[in-house]
Design a protein around this motif. Structure first.
Motif, PDB file in Angstrom:
ATOM      1  N   PHE A   1      -3.123 -13.836  -8.751  1.00  0.00           N
ATOM      2  CA  PHE A   1      -2.761 -12.426  -8.885  1.00  0.00           C
ATOM      3  C   PHE A   1      -3.674 -11.513  -8.071  1.00  0.00           C
ATOM      4  CE2 PHE A   1      -5.134 -12.483 -13.090  1.00  0.00           C
ATOM      5  CZ  PHE A   1      -5.948 -11.374 -12.908  1.00  0.00           C
ATOM      6  N   ILE A   2      -4.898 -11.929  -7.796  1.00  0.00           N
ATOM      7  CA  ILE A   2      -5.729 -11.120  -6.886  1.00  0.00           C
ATOM      8  C   ILE A   2      -5.148 -11.174  -5.472  1.00  0.00           C
ATOM      9  CG2 ILE A   2      -7.995 -10.899  -5.796  1.00  0.00           C
ATOM     10  CD1 ILE A   2      -7.863  -9.902  -8.702  1.00  0.00           C
ATOM     11  N   HIS A   3      -4.708 -12.346  -5.037  1.00  0.00           N
ATOM     12  CA  HIS A   3      -4.057 -12.466  -3.728  1.00  0.00           C
ATOM     13  C   HIS A   3      -2.823 -11.563  -3.663  1.00  0.00           C
ATOM     14  CE1 HIS A   3      -2.697 -14.443  -0.004  1.00  0.00           C
ATOM     15  NE2 HIS A   3      -1.475 -14.359  -0.528  1.00  0.00           N
ATOM     16  N   SER A   4      -2.071 -11.496  -4.743  1.00  0.00           N
ATOM     17  CA  SER A   4      -0.825 -10.717  -4.770  1.00  0.00           C
ATOM     18  C   SER A   4      -1.064  -9.224  -4.956  1.00  0.00           C
ATOM     19  CB  SER A   4       0.086 -11.234  -5.889  1.00  0.00           C
ATOM     20  OG  SER A   4       0.408 -12.589  -5.687  1.00  0.00           O
ATOM     21  N   LEU A   5      -2.290  -8.842  -5.265  1.00  0.00           N
ATOM     22  CA  LEU A   5      -2.673  -7.426  -5.312  1.00  0.00           C
ATOM     23  C   LEU A   5      -3.334  -6.971  -4.015  1.00  0.00           C
ATOM     24  CD1 LEU A   5      -4.250  -7.181  -8.899  1.00  0.00           C
ATOM     25  CD2 LEU A   5      -2.132  -6.086  -8.162  1.00  0.00           C
ATOM     26  N   SER A   6      -3.832  -7.902  -3.223  1.00  0.00           N
ATOM     27  CA  SER A   6      -4.648  -7.518  -2.072  1.00  0.00           C
ATOM     28  C   SER A   6      -4.017  -7.904  -0.740  1.00  0.00           C
ATOM     29  CB  SER A   6      -6.043  -8.132  -2.197  1.00  0.00           C
ATOM     30  OG  SER A   6      -5.976  -9.551  -2.317  1.00  0.00           O
ATOM     31  N   ILE A   7      -3.832  -9.190  -0.507  1.00  0.00           N
ATOM     32  CA  ILE A   7      -3.324  -9.667   0.780  1.00  0.00           C
ATOM     33  C   ILE A   7      -1.798  -9.585   0.843  1.00  0.00           C
ATOM     34  CG2 ILE A   7      -3.157 -11.666   2.310  1.00  0.00           C
ATOM     35  CD1 ILE A   7      -5.910 -12.540   1.309  1.00  0.00           C
ATOM     36  N   GLY A   8      -1.137 -10.055  -0.200  1.00  0.00           N
ATOM     37  CA  GLY A   8       0.329 -10.110  -0.214  1.00  0.00           C
ATOM     38  C   GLY A   8       1.016  -8.796   0.122  1.00  0.00           C
ATOM     39  N   PRO A   9       0.644  -7.687  -0.529  1.00  0.00           N
ATOM     40  CA  PRO A   9       1.309  -6.414  -0.219  1.00  0.00           C
ATOM     41  C   PRO A   9       1.170  -6.005   1.237  1.00  0.00           C
ATOM     42  CG  PRO A   9       0.060  -6.241  -2.260  1.00  0.00           C
ATOM     43  CD  PRO A   9      -0.321  -7.546  -1.636  1.00  0.00           C
ATOM     44  N   ARG A  10       0.009  -6.214   1.811  1.00  0.00           N
ATOM     45  CA  ARG A  10      -0.202  -5.839   3.215  1.00  0.00           C
ATOM     46  C   ARG A  10       0.622  -6.722   4.153  1.00  0.00           C
ATOM     47  NH1 ARG A  10      -5.381  -4.852   0.798  1.00  0.00           N
ATOM     48  NH2 ARG A  10      -6.231  -2.794   1.389  1.00  0.00           N
ATOM     49  N   GLU A  11       0.700  -8.001   3.835  1.00  0.00           N
ATOM     50  CA  GLU A  11       1.442  -8.906   4.703  1.00  0.00           C
ATOM     51  C   GLU A  11       2.926  -8.547   4.751  1.00  0.00           C
ATOM     52  OE1 GLU A  11      -1.204 -13.006   4.721  1.00  0.00           O
ATOM     53  OE2 GLU A  11       0.442 -12.819   3.254  1.00  0.00           O
ATOM     54  N   ILE A  12       3.526  -8.225   3.617  1.00  0.00           N
ATOM     55  CA  ILE A  12       4.964  -7.942   3.640  1.00  0.00           C
ATOM     56  C   ILE A  12       5.269  -6.564   4.233  1.00  0.00           C
ATOM     57  CG2 ILE A  12       5.444  -9.516   1.741  1.00  0.00           C
ATOM     58  CD1 ILE A  12       5.735  -7.195  -0.131  1.00  0.00           C
ATOM     59  N   LEU A  13       4.261  -5.683   4.273  1.00  0.00           N
ATOM     60  CA  LEU A  13       4.441  -4.376   4.912  1.00  0.00           C
ATOM     61  C   LEU A  13       4.003  -4.379   6.371  1.00  0.00           C
ATOM     62  CD1 LEU A  13       3.310  -1.878   2.120  1.00  0.00           C
ATOM     63  CD2 LEU A  13       5.637  -2.251   2.972  1.00  0.00           C
ATOM     64  N   ARG A  14       3.538  -5.524   6.865  1.00  0.00           N
ATOM     65  CA  ARG A  14       3.064  -5.642   8.257  1.00  0.00           C
ATOM     66  C   ARG A  14       1.872  -4.730   8.521  1.00  0.00           C
ATOM     67  NH1 ARG A  14       7.778  -8.361   6.966  1.00  0.00           N
ATOM     68  NH2 ARG A  14       8.712  -9.360   8.790  1.00  0.00           N
ATOM     69  N   ILE A  15       0.983  -4.641   7.528  1.00  0.00           N
ATOM     70  CA  ILE A  15      -0.233  -3.846   7.658  1.00  0.00           C
ATOM     71  C   ILE A  15      -1.415  -4.801   7.785  1.00  0.00           C
ATOM     72  CG2 ILE A  15      -1.794  -2.292   6.392  1.00  0.00           C
ATOM     73  CD1 ILE A  15       0.695  -0.946   5.262  1.00  0.00           C
ATOM     74  N   GLN A  16      -2.330  -4.499   8.663  1.00  0.00           N
ATOM     75  CA  GLN A  16      -3.465  -5.378   8.913  1.00  0.00           C
ATOM     76  C   GLN A  16      -4.272  -5.622   7.640  1.00  0.00           C
ATOM     77  OE1 GLN A  16      -6.011  -4.092  12.091  1.00  0.00           O
ATOM     78  NE2 GLN A  16      -7.407  -5.810  11.904  1.00  0.00           N
ATOM     79  N   VAL A  17      -4.564  -6.888   7.401  1.00  0.00           N
ATOM     80  CA  VAL A  17      -5.357  -7.281   6.231  1.00  0.00           C
ATOM     81  C   VAL A  17      -6.838  -7.116   6.565  1.00  0.00           C
ATOM     82  CG1 VAL A  17      -5.962  -9.170   4.677  1.00  0.00           C
ATOM     83  CG2 VAL A  17      -3.586  -8.902   5.460  1.00  0.00           C
TER      84      VAL A  17
END
Length: 420
Positions: free
Chosen positions: A347-363
């Motif tokens: 759930f930390i991955h899905s709060l931090s990296i996941g949202p940025r990846e699906i919006l095409r925003i740099q992690v």
């Protein structure tokens, strides 16, 4: 200014420090050093019994309040609530007054949050006035900083409108975010259709109100090749369609509200209006299937589903109360309190990296030399949620004790700490 974080377990799958306990030294807004032990003088030293850190969390679909609904939430209160909840960035829905639907509107939102501790990435309206009839001038909004398009928590009834929007953006990476809810099937629906709705004597909201739109959206994404984010999945029956589509390389991504991961319909038997939300909280099998989907990557992002509402809209008999609950301040702590051991990394991955990846925003990176974009939290610390920073108090955990507390965020040279 120097900030020293002591003995924090790093949670960031893209980092070589993932799952390791490290000291982190931040100076001048940058990660100066990450090592086993750092012994220096610092302006702030963060220590705690079970300290963890990750890159800053990112929320998709936050409801802002301002402009137009400042009595629910202002830019200041939203920023404070987000920071207290561990979020360093938000992609808010356009459902304000006026609707965010022009290049000038996008510019206004960017100026409104300029200088705040959080970063805001505006989402523009997909249809004019979010009425689902005519698409907006999306390219103009992109040129001024819109990162996605959506009508918020409104299902788009007309397939042709969604198709035109997808065609319009077919050569552009900017995604469409769609909430799959066909309210025409259940114009007076109150809670999930099932045993609970019968016991409560209320009209139910069936699974098909979601699955009908999801299947259509998958077909449109397959036909156009346009990436679409299906927002707020709530039903186990929908996941089979999503899994099959992803297996066939259809360009779709998905999100889930944290309340749908930790709650079930039986909890509504007390007629507590704070649990009256969209998407509706469904049965235990749905809850378990959604969590499994987060773990296997079918669902890429967890969202707070932050919908602030004034008392006059919420403190009513259940039938008359509006849908919606705040969530920024309690999202992490509630997940940490109610989910099982071993699920923290997911759930930390899905709060931090996941949202940025699906919006095409740099992690953001969590490496030496990187600009600091960090959330600091203790997974064992208990606290009472009694003083919301949000103006609105429509939250099911108000007055309750939660396990796991955000101790602060650092974004460049700005920071927020709550170490009590």
């Amino acid at each position: 200014m120097k900030i020293l974080i002591k003995r924090a377990k790093v949670l960031h799958r893209n980092s070589r420090f993932h799952q390791n306990k490290k000291d982190l030294l931040i100076s001048g807004g940058k990660l100066l050093e990450i090592s086993d032990h750092i012994d220096v003088q610092a302006d702030h030293i963060i220590e705690s019994e079970n300290l963890h850190c990750s890159i800053g969390w990112f929320d998709i679909g936050t409801h802002m309040g301002e402009p137009g609904f400042e009595f629910r939430e202002t830019a200041d209160s939203l920023s404070e609530a987000a920071a207290a909840g561990g979020f360093t960035a938000l992609a808010p829905f356009p459902n304000t007054d006026p609707i965010i639907q022009s290049s000038a509107d996008i510019g206004y939102i960017k100026k409104l949050f300029a200088g705040k501790i959080i970063t805001v990435y505006p989402i523009g309206a997909l249809s004019r006035n979010t009425d689902g009839k005519d698409i907006t001038e999306m390219r103009d909004m992109i040129n001024n900083g819109a990162i996605a398009f959506s009508d918020g928590l409104k299902g788009i009834r007309e397939s042709g409108v969604l198709l035109r929007a997808m065609d319009y953006l077919s050569k552009i990476n900017t995604p469409i975010i769609h909430f799959p809810f066909d309210e025409r099937l259940v114009p007076y629906g109150q809670v999930h259709e099932g045993k609970t709705s019968v016991e409560m004597g209320l009209n139910g909201i069936p699974h098909i109100s979601e699955s009908i739109f999801v299947k259509r959206d998958i077909e449109l994404a397959s036909y156009t090749g346009k990436n679409i984010i299906i927002h707020g999945l709530s039903s186990a029956s929908t996941l089979a369609s999503v899994k099959e589509a992803r297996k066939n390389h259809v360009p779709i991504s998905t999100t889930v509200s944290y309340l749908n991961l930790i709650s079930h319909a039986g909890q509504l038997l007390g007629f507590q209006p704070e649990y009256k939300v969209l998407p509706p909280i469904r049965e235990i099998p749905d809850q378990k299937a959604l969590m499994k989907a987060v773990q296997d990557g079918t669902i890429q992002a967890i969202v707070s589903n932050h919908v602030p509402l004034e008392e006059e809209r919420k403190k009513l008999e259940f039938t008359y109360a509006d849908f919606g609950a705040t969530g920024l301040e309690t999202c992490f702590s509630a997940l940490n309190t109610f989910l099982k051991a071993g699920q923290l990394e997911y759930f930390i991955h899905s709060l931090s990296i996941g949202p940025r990846e699906i919006l095409r925003i740099q992690v953001p990176e969590l490496e030496e030399g990187a600009i600091a974009d960090i959330t600091i939290f203790d997974i064992s610390k208990k606290w009472n949620y009694t003083s919301p920073r949000s103006i609105s108090a429509n939250n099911p955990f108000l007055g309750k004790t939660l396990k796991g507390k955000v101790l602060g965020i650092i974004r460049g040279q700005r920071h927020f700490f709550d170490l009590h």
